[in-house]
Design an enzyme around this catalytic site. Structure first.
Site, PDB file in Angstrom:
ATOM      1  N   PRO A  64      -5.093   0.758  18.410  1.00  0.00           N
ATOM      2  CA  PRO A  64      -4.741   0.256  17.075  1.00  0.00           C
ATOM      3  C   PRO A  64      -4.767   1.286  15.943  1.00  0.00           C
ATOM      4  O   PRO A  64      -4.270   0.994  14.856  1.00  0.00           O
ATOM      5  CB  PRO A  64      -5.776  -0.848  16.813  1.00  0.00           C
ATOM      6  CG  PRO A  64      -6.885  -0.608  17.781  1.00  0.00           C
ATOM      7  CD  PRO A  64      -6.314   0.126  18.935  1.00  0.00           C
ATOM      8  N   HIS A 112       0.849  -1.194   0.000  1.00  0.00           N
ATOM      9  CA  HIS A 112       0.000   0.000   0.000  1.00  0.00           C
ATOM     10  C   HIS A 112       0.884   1.243   0.000  1.00  0.00           C
ATOM     11  O   HIS A 112       1.756   1.386   0.848  1.00  0.00           O
ATOM     12  CB  HIS A 112      -0.928   0.004   1.218  1.00  0.00           C
ATOM     13  CG  HIS A 112      -2.179  -0.790   0.992  1.00  0.00           C
ATOM     14  ND1 HIS A 112      -3.307  -0.638   1.740  1.00  0.00           N
ATOM     15  CD2 HIS A 112      -2.469  -1.735   0.056  1.00  0.00           C
ATOM     16  CE1 HIS A 112      -4.246  -1.465   1.290  1.00  0.00           C
ATOM     17  NE2 HIS A 112      -3.749  -2.155   0.277  1.00  0.00           N
TER      18      HIS A 112
HETATM   19  P1  RFL Z   1       1.028 -11.306  21.814  1.00  0.00           P
HETATM   20  O1  RFL Z   1       0.610 -11.385  20.364  1.00  0.00           O
HETATM   21  O2  RFL Z   1       0.018 -10.950  22.809  1.00  0.00           O
HETATM   22  O3  RFL Z   1       1.693 -12.687  22.164  1.00  0.00           O
HETATM   23  C1  RFL Z   1       2.040 -13.030  23.485  1.00  0.00           C
HETATM   24  C2  RFL Z   1       2.024 -14.517  23.602  1.00  0.00           C
HETATM   25  O4  RFL Z   1       2.409 -14.880  24.926  1.00  0.00           O
HETATM   26  C3  RFL Z   1       1.535 -15.889  25.417  1.00  0.00           C
HETATM   27  N1  RFL Z   1       1.537 -15.825  26.888  1.00  0.00           N
HETATM   28  C4  RFL Z   1       2.251 -16.655  27.684  1.00  0.00           C
HETATM   29  N2  RFL Z   1       3.052 -17.657  27.397  1.00  0.00           N
HETATM   30  C5  RFL Z   1       3.625 -18.305  28.417  1.00  0.00           C
HETATM   31  N3  RFL Z   1       3.394 -17.996  29.726  1.00  0.00           N
HETATM   32  C6  RFL Z   1       2.589 -16.984  30.060  1.00  0.00           C
HETATM   33  N4  RFL Z   1       2.388 -16.660  31.326  1.00  0.00           N
HETATM   34  C7  RFL Z   1       1.975 -16.255  29.004  1.00  0.00           C
HETATM   35  N5  RFL Z   1       1.127 -15.221  28.979  1.00  0.00           N
HETATM   36  C8  RFL Z   1       0.866 -14.971  27.698  1.00  0.00           C
HETATM   37  C9  RFL Z   1       0.199 -15.586  24.769  1.00  0.00           C
HETATM   38  O5  RFL Z   1      -0.642 -16.743  24.700  1.00  0.00           O
HETATM   39  C10 RFL Z   1       0.630 -15.102  23.375  1.00  0.00           C
HETATM   40  O6  RFL Z   1       0.696 -16.134  22.431  1.00  0.00           O
HETATM   41  O7  RFL Z   1       2.236 -10.247  21.987  1.00  0.00           O
HETATM   42  P2  RFL Z   1       3.456  -9.912  21.011  1.00  0.00           P
HETATM   43  O8  RFL Z   1       4.106 -11.163  20.490  1.00  0.00           O
HETATM   44  O9  RFL Z   1       4.273  -8.901  21.707  1.00  0.00           O
HETATM   45  O10 RFL Z   1       2.760  -9.248  19.718  1.00  0.00           O
HETATM   46  C11 RFL Z   1       2.111  -8.017  19.811  1.00  0.00           C
HETATM   47  C12 RFL Z   1       0.971  -7.933  18.780  1.00  0.00           C
HETATM   48  O11 RFL Z   1       0.172  -9.078  18.898  1.00  0.00           O
HETATM   49  C13 RFL Z   1       0.119  -6.675  18.965  1.00  0.00           C
HETATM   50  O12 RFL Z   1       0.933  -5.552  19.226  1.00  0.00           O
HETATM   51  C14 RFL Z   1      -0.731  -6.340  17.713  1.00  0.00           C
HETATM   52  O13 RFL Z   1      -1.646  -7.354  17.432  1.00  0.00           O
HETATM   53  C15 RFL Z   1      -1.487  -5.024  17.879  1.00  0.00           C
HETATM   54  N6  RFL Z   1      -2.348  -4.730  16.738  1.00  0.00           N
HETATM   55  C16 RFL Z   1      -1.825  -4.215  15.566  1.00  0.00           C
HETATM   56  N7  RFL Z   1      -0.492  -4.004  15.448  1.00  0.00           N
HETATM   57  C17 RFL Z   1       0.041  -3.542  14.277  1.00  0.00           C
HETATM   58  O14 RFL Z   1       1.265  -3.331  14.204  1.00  0.00           O
HETATM   59  N8  RFL Z   1      -0.747  -3.310  13.159  1.00  0.00           N
HETATM   60  C18 RFL Z   1      -2.091  -3.519  13.181  1.00  0.00           C
HETATM   61  O15 RFL Z   1      -2.740  -3.354  12.143  1.00  0.00           O
HETATM   62  C19 RFL Z   1      -2.692  -3.952  14.429  1.00  0.00           C
HETATM   63  N9  RFL Z   1      -4.003  -4.165  14.518  1.00  0.00           N
HETATM   64  C20 RFL Z   1      -3.733  -4.958  16.823  1.00  0.00           C
HETATM   65  C21 RFL Z   1      -4.540  -4.648  15.688  1.00  0.00           C
HETATM   66  C22 RFL Z   1      -4.312  -5.481  17.965  1.00  0.00           C
HETATM   67  C23 RFL Z   1      -5.670  -5.677  18.034  1.00  0.00           C
HETATM   68  N10 RFL Z   1      -6.185  -6.208  19.245  1.00  0.00           N
HETATM   69  C24 RFL Z   1      -7.101  -7.263  19.303  1.00  0.00           C
HETATM   70  C25 RFL Z   1      -5.583  -5.832  20.508  1.00  0.00           C
HETATM   71  C26 RFL Z   1      -5.900  -4.837  15.721  1.00  0.00           C
HETATM   72  C27 RFL Z   1      -6.486  -5.318  16.922  1.00  0.00           C
HETATM   73  C28 RFL Z   1      -7.978  -5.456  16.904  1.00  0.00           C
HETATM   74  C1  PHB Z   2      -6.346  -4.211  10.573  1.00  0.00           C
HETATM   75  O1  PHB Z   2      -6.424  -4.483   9.357  1.00  0.00           O
HETATM   76  O2  PHB Z   2      -6.648  -5.043  11.452  1.00  0.00           O
HETATM   77  C2  PHB Z   2      -5.910  -2.858  10.988  1.00  0.00           C
HETATM   78  C3  PHB Z   2      -5.411  -1.988  10.034  1.00  0.00           C
HETATM   79  C4  PHB Z   2      -5.012  -0.716  10.403  1.00  0.00           C
HETATM   80  C5  PHB Z   2      -5.120  -0.330  11.730  1.00  0.00           C
HETATM   81  C6  PHB Z   2      -5.598  -1.206  12.683  1.00  0.00           C
HETATM   82  C7  PHB Z   2      -5.994  -2.471  12.315  1.00  0.00           C
HETATM   83  O3  PHB Z   2      -4.748   0.924  12.072  1.00  0.00           O
END
Ligand code: RFL
Ligand code: PHB
Length: 389
Positions: free
Chosen positions: A292, A72
């Protein structure tokens, strides 16, 4: 069991760190609380910055991303029926990739398996011991059986609800938090995206985002109340509300369909300092959370992994510790900039309870400034494609 780096959490941060270390022959064991299927069932990020793409390349995990990801070169911003574009390529010479976090994680698991790297699922009762000594270890259980992992370093990659952050004594740890008075209701549908680029929509009814995963898989979000439950929202109600928040021209061409996933995420800004305590290093959501808006969560986790991987690589290969010693300061310096951008973009695009007429005018004035001012667009584009590591 003994390893060089014990990695708590098998989300994207933990897996990426493990794969990068593996390319240098540095051993690690990943301890994940859930099953692989559970981790792959979470629908999260969709926008990858160049820094993360480069790390995936370095880890040897970018083949499918390059084959299936969608580049993009800009994004759309709407307010009411008005819409304009911020061109990333014009302002930064860079782009972002649309490729789901689920797919990134799937590719990392596949690579880990192929390399025969250590990973334990279903671990419970994780306790980090001796992080302030030269010989830390991690105690945990698998199906009720107690196990111990001795290591040189512990990487806390266990997300916001993990245990690693709590292992840093409260008198050392400082936490900064802002909780927003709304959430995002998201759905995934097997329908073509309404537009070829993302639309971030400010409307008097609240924020909406039109995003995507592939040419036939769309991800849509609407700002919702914190008290809402996904089951309160039928698909019909979701589509009706989304159409009212995006420009009429887009609403008319929007193709709707049944949702295949529906969930609500609260919005939060959170940072813990420091990100290192002795031989324990926090990475990703374990140390910080962004709302997000602006897609910075996974990408900021990736920049942490970059600093930690390089620090550990220098420690093992060159017998230098300056990289790990400056980890917390380097990571936090970038983390706070990502926090600022996510906070700014969230404040610009959402409707707040008790927002005055003046506040609304300020939002529109700022959006119109962005629309008409190239310098403002450049600043936004630089932040969106990702600040340098
Ligand atoms: P995670 O993905 O939460 O993974 C952590 C892992 O640790 C495990 N865990 C344990 N394991 C062992 N012992 C324990 N005591 C534990 N406690 C937990 C968990 O089961 C899990 O598997 O963290 P990590 O790896 O730091 O990754 C971070 C990302 O997942 C997060 O920042 C993003 O998903 C945020 N986010 C977005 N980020 C972007 O850069 N671009 C995006 O477009 C974007 N969209 C989003 C998002 C997050 C969202 N939500 C649901 C919060 C959209 C949404 C809706
Ligand atoms: C997504 O596709 O899940 C998404 C994209 C952009 C954002 C947050 C989430 O800023």
């Amino acid at each position: 069991m003994k390893t060089q780096v014990a990695i708590i959490g098998g989300g994207p941060s933990g897996l990426l760190l493990a794969q990068l270390l593996q390319t240098r022959g540095i051993e690690s064991v990943v301890l994940e609380r859930k099953t692989r299927e559970y981790v792959l069932g979470r629908i999260r990020a969709g926008v990858l910055e160049r820094g993360l793409v480069q790390l995936l390349e370095e880890a040897g995990c970018a083949a499918r991303l390059h084959a299936e990801g969608i580049a993009h070169h800009g994004t759309l911003i709407s307010y009411g029926d008005e819409m304009f574009r911020v061109d990333f390529t014009e302002h930064t010479g860079q782009q972002v990739m649309i490729y789901g976090q689920t797919e990134v994680t799937r590719d990392l698991y596949a690579a880990r398996e192929k390399a025969g790297g250590g990973i334990e699922f279903n671990v419970a009762d994780v306790v980090i011991e001796g992080a302030d000594t030269d010989a830390p270890h991690v105690d945990y259980t698998v199906e009720g059986e107690a196990r111990r992992l001795d290591c040189d370093f512990v990487a806390g990659c266990d997300g916001f609800h993990g245990v690693s952050r709590q292992a840093i004594p409260p008198e050392v740890r400082r936490e900064y938090e802002k909780v927003y008075p709304f959430g995002w209701l998201g759905i995934l549908t097997q329908t073509p995206p309404v537009n070829s680029e993302l639309i971030y929509a400010n409307s008097p009814r609240g924020f909406a985002l039109c995003s995507m995963r592939t040419e036939n898989l769309s991800r849509y979000y609407i700002q919702c109340s914190l008290s809402d439950k996904p089951e309160d929202w039928t698909d019909e109600a979701f589509w009706r509300e989304l159409k009212r928040r995006i420009p009429a021209e887009q609403a008319e061409t929007l193709i709707t369909g049944p949702s295949i996933e529906k969930s609500i995420a609260p919005l939060r800004s959170f940072v813990t300092e420091p990100m290192r305590w002795g031989r324990l290093f926090l990475c990703g959501d374990a140390a910080h959370i962004v709302p997000p808006t602006g897609a910075k969560g996974l990408n900021t986790a990736a920049s942490d992994v970059h600093y930690l991987y390089n620090g550990l690589r220098e420690f093992y290969e060159d017998n230098r510790s300056d990289g790990i010693d400056s980890y917390s300061q380097k990571a936090l310096s970038r983390v706070w900039k990502a926090q600022r951008f996510s906070w700014w973009f969230s404040s610009l695009m959402h409707t707040y309870p008790h927002q005055s007429e003046f506040d609304l005018k300020m939002q529109v004035a700022e959006i119109e400034f962005l629309r008409s001012n190239k310098a403002a667009q450049k600043a936004m584009a630089q932040n969106y494609v990702g600040l340098p590591y």
